[in-house]
Design an enzyme around this catalytic site. Sequence first.
Site, mmCIF file in Angstrom:
data_model
loop_
_atom_site.group_PDB
_atom_site.id
_atom_site.type_symbol
_atom_site.label_atom_id
_atom_site.label_comp_id
_atom_site.label_asym_id
_atom_site.label_seq_id
_atom_site.Cartn_x
_atom_site.Cartn_y
_atom_site.Cartn_z
ATOM 1 N N CYS A 19 0.838 -1.186 0.000
ATOM 2 C CA CYS A 19 0.000 0.000 0.000
ATOM 3 C C CYS A 19 0.876 1.239 0.000
ATOM 4 C CB CYS A 19 -0.937 0.017 1.226
ATOM 5 S SG CYS A 19 -0.039 0.011 2.787
ATOM 6 N N CYS A 288 6.302 31.728 -5.266
ATOM 7 C CA CYS A 288 6.903 32.624 -4.282
ATOM 8 C C CYS A 288 8.046 33.400 -4.932
ATOM 9 C CB CYS A 288 7.399 31.842 -3.066
ATOM 10 S SG CYS A 288 8.602 30.575 -3.518
ATOM 11 N N CYS A 391 -14.408 17.237 -40.462
ATOM 12 C CA CYS A 391 -13.985 18.551 -40.952
ATOM 13 C C CYS A 391 -13.736 19.509 -39.790
ATOM 14 C CB CYS A 391 -15.047 19.127 -41.889
ATOM 15 S SG CYS A 391 -15.448 18.065 -43.297
ATOM 16 N N CYS A 494 -6.045 24.006 19.167
ATOM 17 C CA CYS A 494 -4.910 24.244 18.269
ATOM 18 C C CYS A 494 -5.398 24.972 17.014
ATOM 19 C CB CYS A 494 -4.249 22.928 17.867
ATOM 20 S SG CYS A 494 -3.731 21.893 19.237
ATOM 21 N N ASP A 1036 3.785 14.255 29.153
ATOM 22 C CA ASP A 1036 3.882 15.710 29.164
ATOM 23 C C ASP A 1036 2.967 16.205 30.293
ATOM 24 O OD1 ASP A 1036 4.423 18.370 28.180
ATOM 25 O OD2 ASP A 1036 2.362 18.352 27.445
ATOM 26 N N ASP A 1297 4.723 18.720 21.499
ATOM 27 C CA ASP A 1297 5.296 17.397 21.717
ATOM 28 C C ASP A 1297 5.451 16.575 20.448
ATOM 29 O OD1 ASP A 1297 5.019 18.056 24.433
ATOM 30 O OD2 ASP A 1297 2.978 17.313 24.451
#
Length: 1492
Positions: A19, A288, A391, A494, A1036, A1297
């Site tokens: 895959c 860019c 044509c 986030c 964390d 993290d």
Amino acid sequence: MEPNMDANSITITVEGMTCISCVRTIEQQIGKVNGVHHIKVSLEEKSATVIYNPKLQTPKTLQEAIDDMGFDALLHNANPLPVLTNTVFLTVTAPLALPWDHIQSTLLKTKGVTGVKISPQQRSAVVTIIPSVVSANQIVELVPDLSLDMGTQEKKSGTSEEHSTPQAGEVLLKMRVEGMTCHSCTSTIEGKVGKLQGVQRIKVSLDNQEATIVYQPHLITAEEIKKQIEAVGFPAFIKKQPKYLKLGAIDVERLKSTPVKSSEGSQQKSPAYPSDSAITFTIDGMHCKSCVSNIESALSTLQYVSSIVVSLENRSAIVKYNASLVTPEILRKAIEAVSPGQYRVSISSEVESPTSSPSSSSLQKMPLNLVSQPLTQEVVININGMTCNSCVQSIEGVISKKPGVKSIHVSLTNSTGTIEYDPLLTSPEPLREAIEDMGFDAVLPADMKEPLVVIAQPSLETPLLPSTTEPENVMTPVQNKCYIQVSGMTCASCVANIERNLRREEGIYSVLVALMAGKAEVRYNPAVIQPRVIAELIRELGFGAVVMENAGEGNGILELVVRGMTCASCVHKIESTLTKHKGIFYCSVALATNKAHIKYDPEIIGPRDIIHTIGNLGFEASLVKKDRSANHLDHKREIKQWRGSFLVSLFFCIPVMGLMIYMMVMDHHLATLNHNQNMSNEEMINMHSSMFLERQILPGLSIMNLLSLLLCLPVQFCGGWYFYIQAYKALRHKTANMDVLIVLATTIAFAYSLVILLVAMYERAKVNPITFFDTPPMLFVFIALGRWLEHIAKGKTSEALAKLISLQATEATIVTLNSENLLLSEEQVDVELVQRGDIIKVVPGGKFPVDGRVIEGHSMVDESLITGEAMPVAKKPGSTVIAGSINQNGSLLIRATHVGADTTLSQIVKLVEEAQTSKAPIQQFADKLSGYFVPFIVLVSIVTLLVWIIIGFQNFEIVEAYFPGYNRSISRTETIIRFAFQASITVLCIACPCSLGLATPTAVMVGTGVGAQNGILIKGGEPLEMAHKVKVVVFDKTGTITHGTPVVNQVKVLVESNKISRNKILAIVGTAESNSEHPLGAAVTKYCKQELDTETLGTCTDFQVVPGCGISCKVTNIEGLLHKSNLKIEENNIKNASLVQIDAINEQSSPSSSMIIDAHLSNAVNTQQYKVLIGNREWMIRNGLVISNDVDESMIEHERRGRTAVLVTIDDELCGLIAIADTVKPEAELAVHILKSMGLEVVLMTGDNSKTARSIASQVGITKVFAEVLPSHKVAKVKQLQEEGKRVAMVGDGINDSPALAMASVGIAIGTGTDVAIEAADVVLIRNDLLDVVASIDLSRKTVKRIRINFVFALIYNLIGIPIAAGVFLPIGLVLQPWMGSAAMAASSVSVVLSSLFLKLYRKPTYDNYELRPRSHTGQRSPSEISVHVGIDDTSRNSPRLGLLDRIVNYSRASINSLLSDKRSLNSVVTSEPDKHSLLVGDFREDDDTTL
């Protein structure tokens, strides 16, 4: 730049890829190998093309590196090809900020750099690069203090050879292309394929029906080119294998080495040539300023180019060149050669001008941002003499190739031709003449006038401006769109963080972030900001960001069935109409299949708009129906197929078994008579032939053999049809599987029996031969039964995925609203026709068809089948909704934000599908074993046959003793052959590689499915297997162990209650902090609103913020707030109290029934104004306030606990102290305890200070802490633990993290709801529950245990079954017939699958189950038990164990220091800590009200 060869290219054949995940794995892993510059892997061609440094790698080492990953890598041609490299000369332009060694190291680590030579004395560097991987401008950007050395560059260029080294590694490919009817077809294919990145040249021959293509294999594969041709609508076939070639002289000339332009740009070019001309090119593919710089650098150094100006905004380039030395076509190809496949260049206009003219001098000094716009005109020509579509196609094919012709559409019905052309290159009259030259009558309209083209002569002041005769228009801001790949996102916060911060930036109009796809779409003003700057802004927020260069095109693909087309003219009509629409990139209509393939920009146009456009042309268009069901997962077709095969075989097998049983009984009866009467051999033969079934119809043909043959034939060729098909396909691909073994066994038995029967009939034998016609029916019955049961079981393994797919809605109700949001109309459409931005109505009980945002209505939504959240979730305007969730009560109007494959549900389905098809490392062992298994079994079968023949002739008594049903009427030779043959076929029948092959994938499928049902998304077999090996779990802190958002823990009132009440303080503080954007301020405001039970606060004026200190403001209008609120009765109104401690969390106060307020307060018009200061000690001292020792000690205690303590003053009087902290999740301590009880080491790693980290660790029971660790250092810490020989699992929320999650052996990302970071981790926990970390490791252990049990079943079965079948255990009486072997073989596969299905009984342990353990096992630790490591250093700072006297001394010292300074050292804090457990359960509790 000087060309040389310091890099090689090699193509390696790779077997075992299944895959796209395998492709990505190889590219990622090999791409990281030292010395590898670039790698391109093709799944279709099973190959990998690698560009590498021959000094660091060889083809053999690269082959071994791929082998080590578990794939089979083969080197068919071990001779590498050289790859073109260039030399870049750099010099110091400013004082160096970095040492030379660091510069050299930085450059050598860059992909595409093959060598660096540093000369500190000459303050220069020579860098060798591969231009197809990295450019000279990118090298300069890496080291800002260095720039291109033009002097050295030109000197090297002047001494170089006439021709540069050709680009090596190009491949010649010839393909047969069918279905082309005219030159328009060839133009379409050349235009489509010629734009592909990596395709150097293409020539399509209409006469030969052939395409000749030169391409670079490391950028594109032959299979991809073939697919692109087929996508246009022409079947393509590769005629012969591609072969490498060298470029011809013309190509070498085009690649001639030329010096790089000076830093001043193209303005300082050599003087103009005598016959200078100016030409304008249109360039598509620039993204860019780097693209602009690359093109200008490359073209400005050509000897025949005097100047070049490239405009990114207008997608154009103006080139001034010597027309006597070079043609515009060569210049066009030179621009395309700057980055092969990226730029698409066309000639817009060409104006010849003498060098002395003002325009030429101005052109040399033309500014970058001024460029002429290309001009086009349209003419309609009347054409007579056309008779058919041939044509039409002929005229369109010839005229479309004329210079300056942009497009042509010829109408047979109207006898007209509409031509769009560039008036600078051609005019209507030459076009009319060209049509007449083809044999048609062409006439321009009577009122046709030559278009007047006004070209403004550029001057020094306004070079190449448009004609001054046109009115000056006010320029509106240009909106460009770019896509940025964002990594590290884990939840909705986030997304909101990125969108909110980017919208604040100047030049950014809108931002839309797709969490599951990890992509951000940004609309911006290119004059203000560029995509790379936007990506840098995202990186500053703590996320990974990369600009997606080619994401803007082809992001919408539509497949339509178009009905009503009759000829090629219809096809052209649809294609030409659609391609003129803004937002449609590509359209291809196939007349033969009535299908249209369209690529479009969903932001500009949608699928419904396209269908409507086609409908307006007189055709009927509809979506190609796709199978949205999960039928392929429930194996219904396979189950039906094998059930039919089993029933057919069983129908004919039952009579065969009856005949076999009858013969076994009769043989036993004859053996008894022989034993009792001691008959001679002749008497035995006569007795045997007298049996009814042994009577001969024809000489040599008995009734028994005839019936057996007739019953065997339908089973062999009807019941066994599927086996023959699968075996043929396997052998055609040069592989051998279980089907090959089955077909071998049954075919050999059938053929052997048929041959000896025919021989007996030919010889007119009196004794009937012994046949094996009973073997195939019995084999097929048991094997078909096994396959039937196996597919039933396999269908069960994919139930979880099938359930997810079934959640997808099929239709959506799109509504139209007016300006007042009133409903105008409703329309039911297919869900695939929903466009982003559509307003969709969802009624109670209905499924949400797409992801969206609620714009109207309130309801409760059931998201349990997606997130696992048992309780319905409230939705209101502004809330996000998920495709597949169910609306419970109340109609909602939502605006679609993510549609089609971008929805959360589609992404989760894709993730689970990829996980279930991926292979665990242990599976690679099984795959290799299965590959050698079938040949080995065939060999064992042959050896068994030969050995028993030899044994039989050497010692017949062994065969006689152990041959079941032996009688003396059969000759010895026939008995030996039959016995050996039976043992050989039994070996073929009993051997089963299927059980080995099913051991891992079935367990992985069930394991990942069970995980998905429990909110644990595991990305395939590898993390599933790796998780059980984990020895260390690293957490964390922020957002993982804690909630991630600060909350108010305590409020202390520092004044007498008769002066100012607690609620009044909260009203003032809440109002003051409502203007603050700081998280602590937001927490205080939220707390005050909750306590006062209100959503509105007072008025705040003169608000000022001093970062790092606090705020000041003036507050008014709180009396009305206090009057309206249902205030609480003040407790213990003690006048002598100097401090009251009130818990912010657990306080329970009864509401007051009445409240006494001065009448003038409630009725006052002019409310009182309060001067408010809120902040830390330093802020109070700055404003002249004195902090008492009691208050200071209270602040110290809070800070020791990891809280933030802020002071409140109202009208210059210290009134309150507020403690704020990020609280620990309630299940954190329990999760840590269980992980430890499972034998795992638990570590806390945080960027927070050591005090806070120690406090949190003590609450949850973690004894090892890494504090003050930067995000970049988290990776190093994880790597350090791995170097100690430990497998590490990293658990984080993914914001900072993601690098550590990727480095860890198993990365576990915790999300909230369905917001899942699919790139940041190996395991994604949908719910924000730490106990799911325990469950994921527990599930991994259970799954791996089940895999091992499956392997034990499979291996033991084969290790014992094969020797038994071969007759090794005859001395102890173990003898197997072939049908017994086939039954055992079928049972082995079914047993393995059923064993895997036991995983479905897995139940994730719940919080209540864990809480049943004794409470004495709580994991809280005292400070002396916690080891804190600060920063990147591994120096452990253990808490000192001090004696009583030392503690008293240190406490006193800490109290004195607190009066002198606001900063505390680590040691002073650590030594002043009492035992944490005693603080939590002793006198100093959070829910106490303490009075000082």
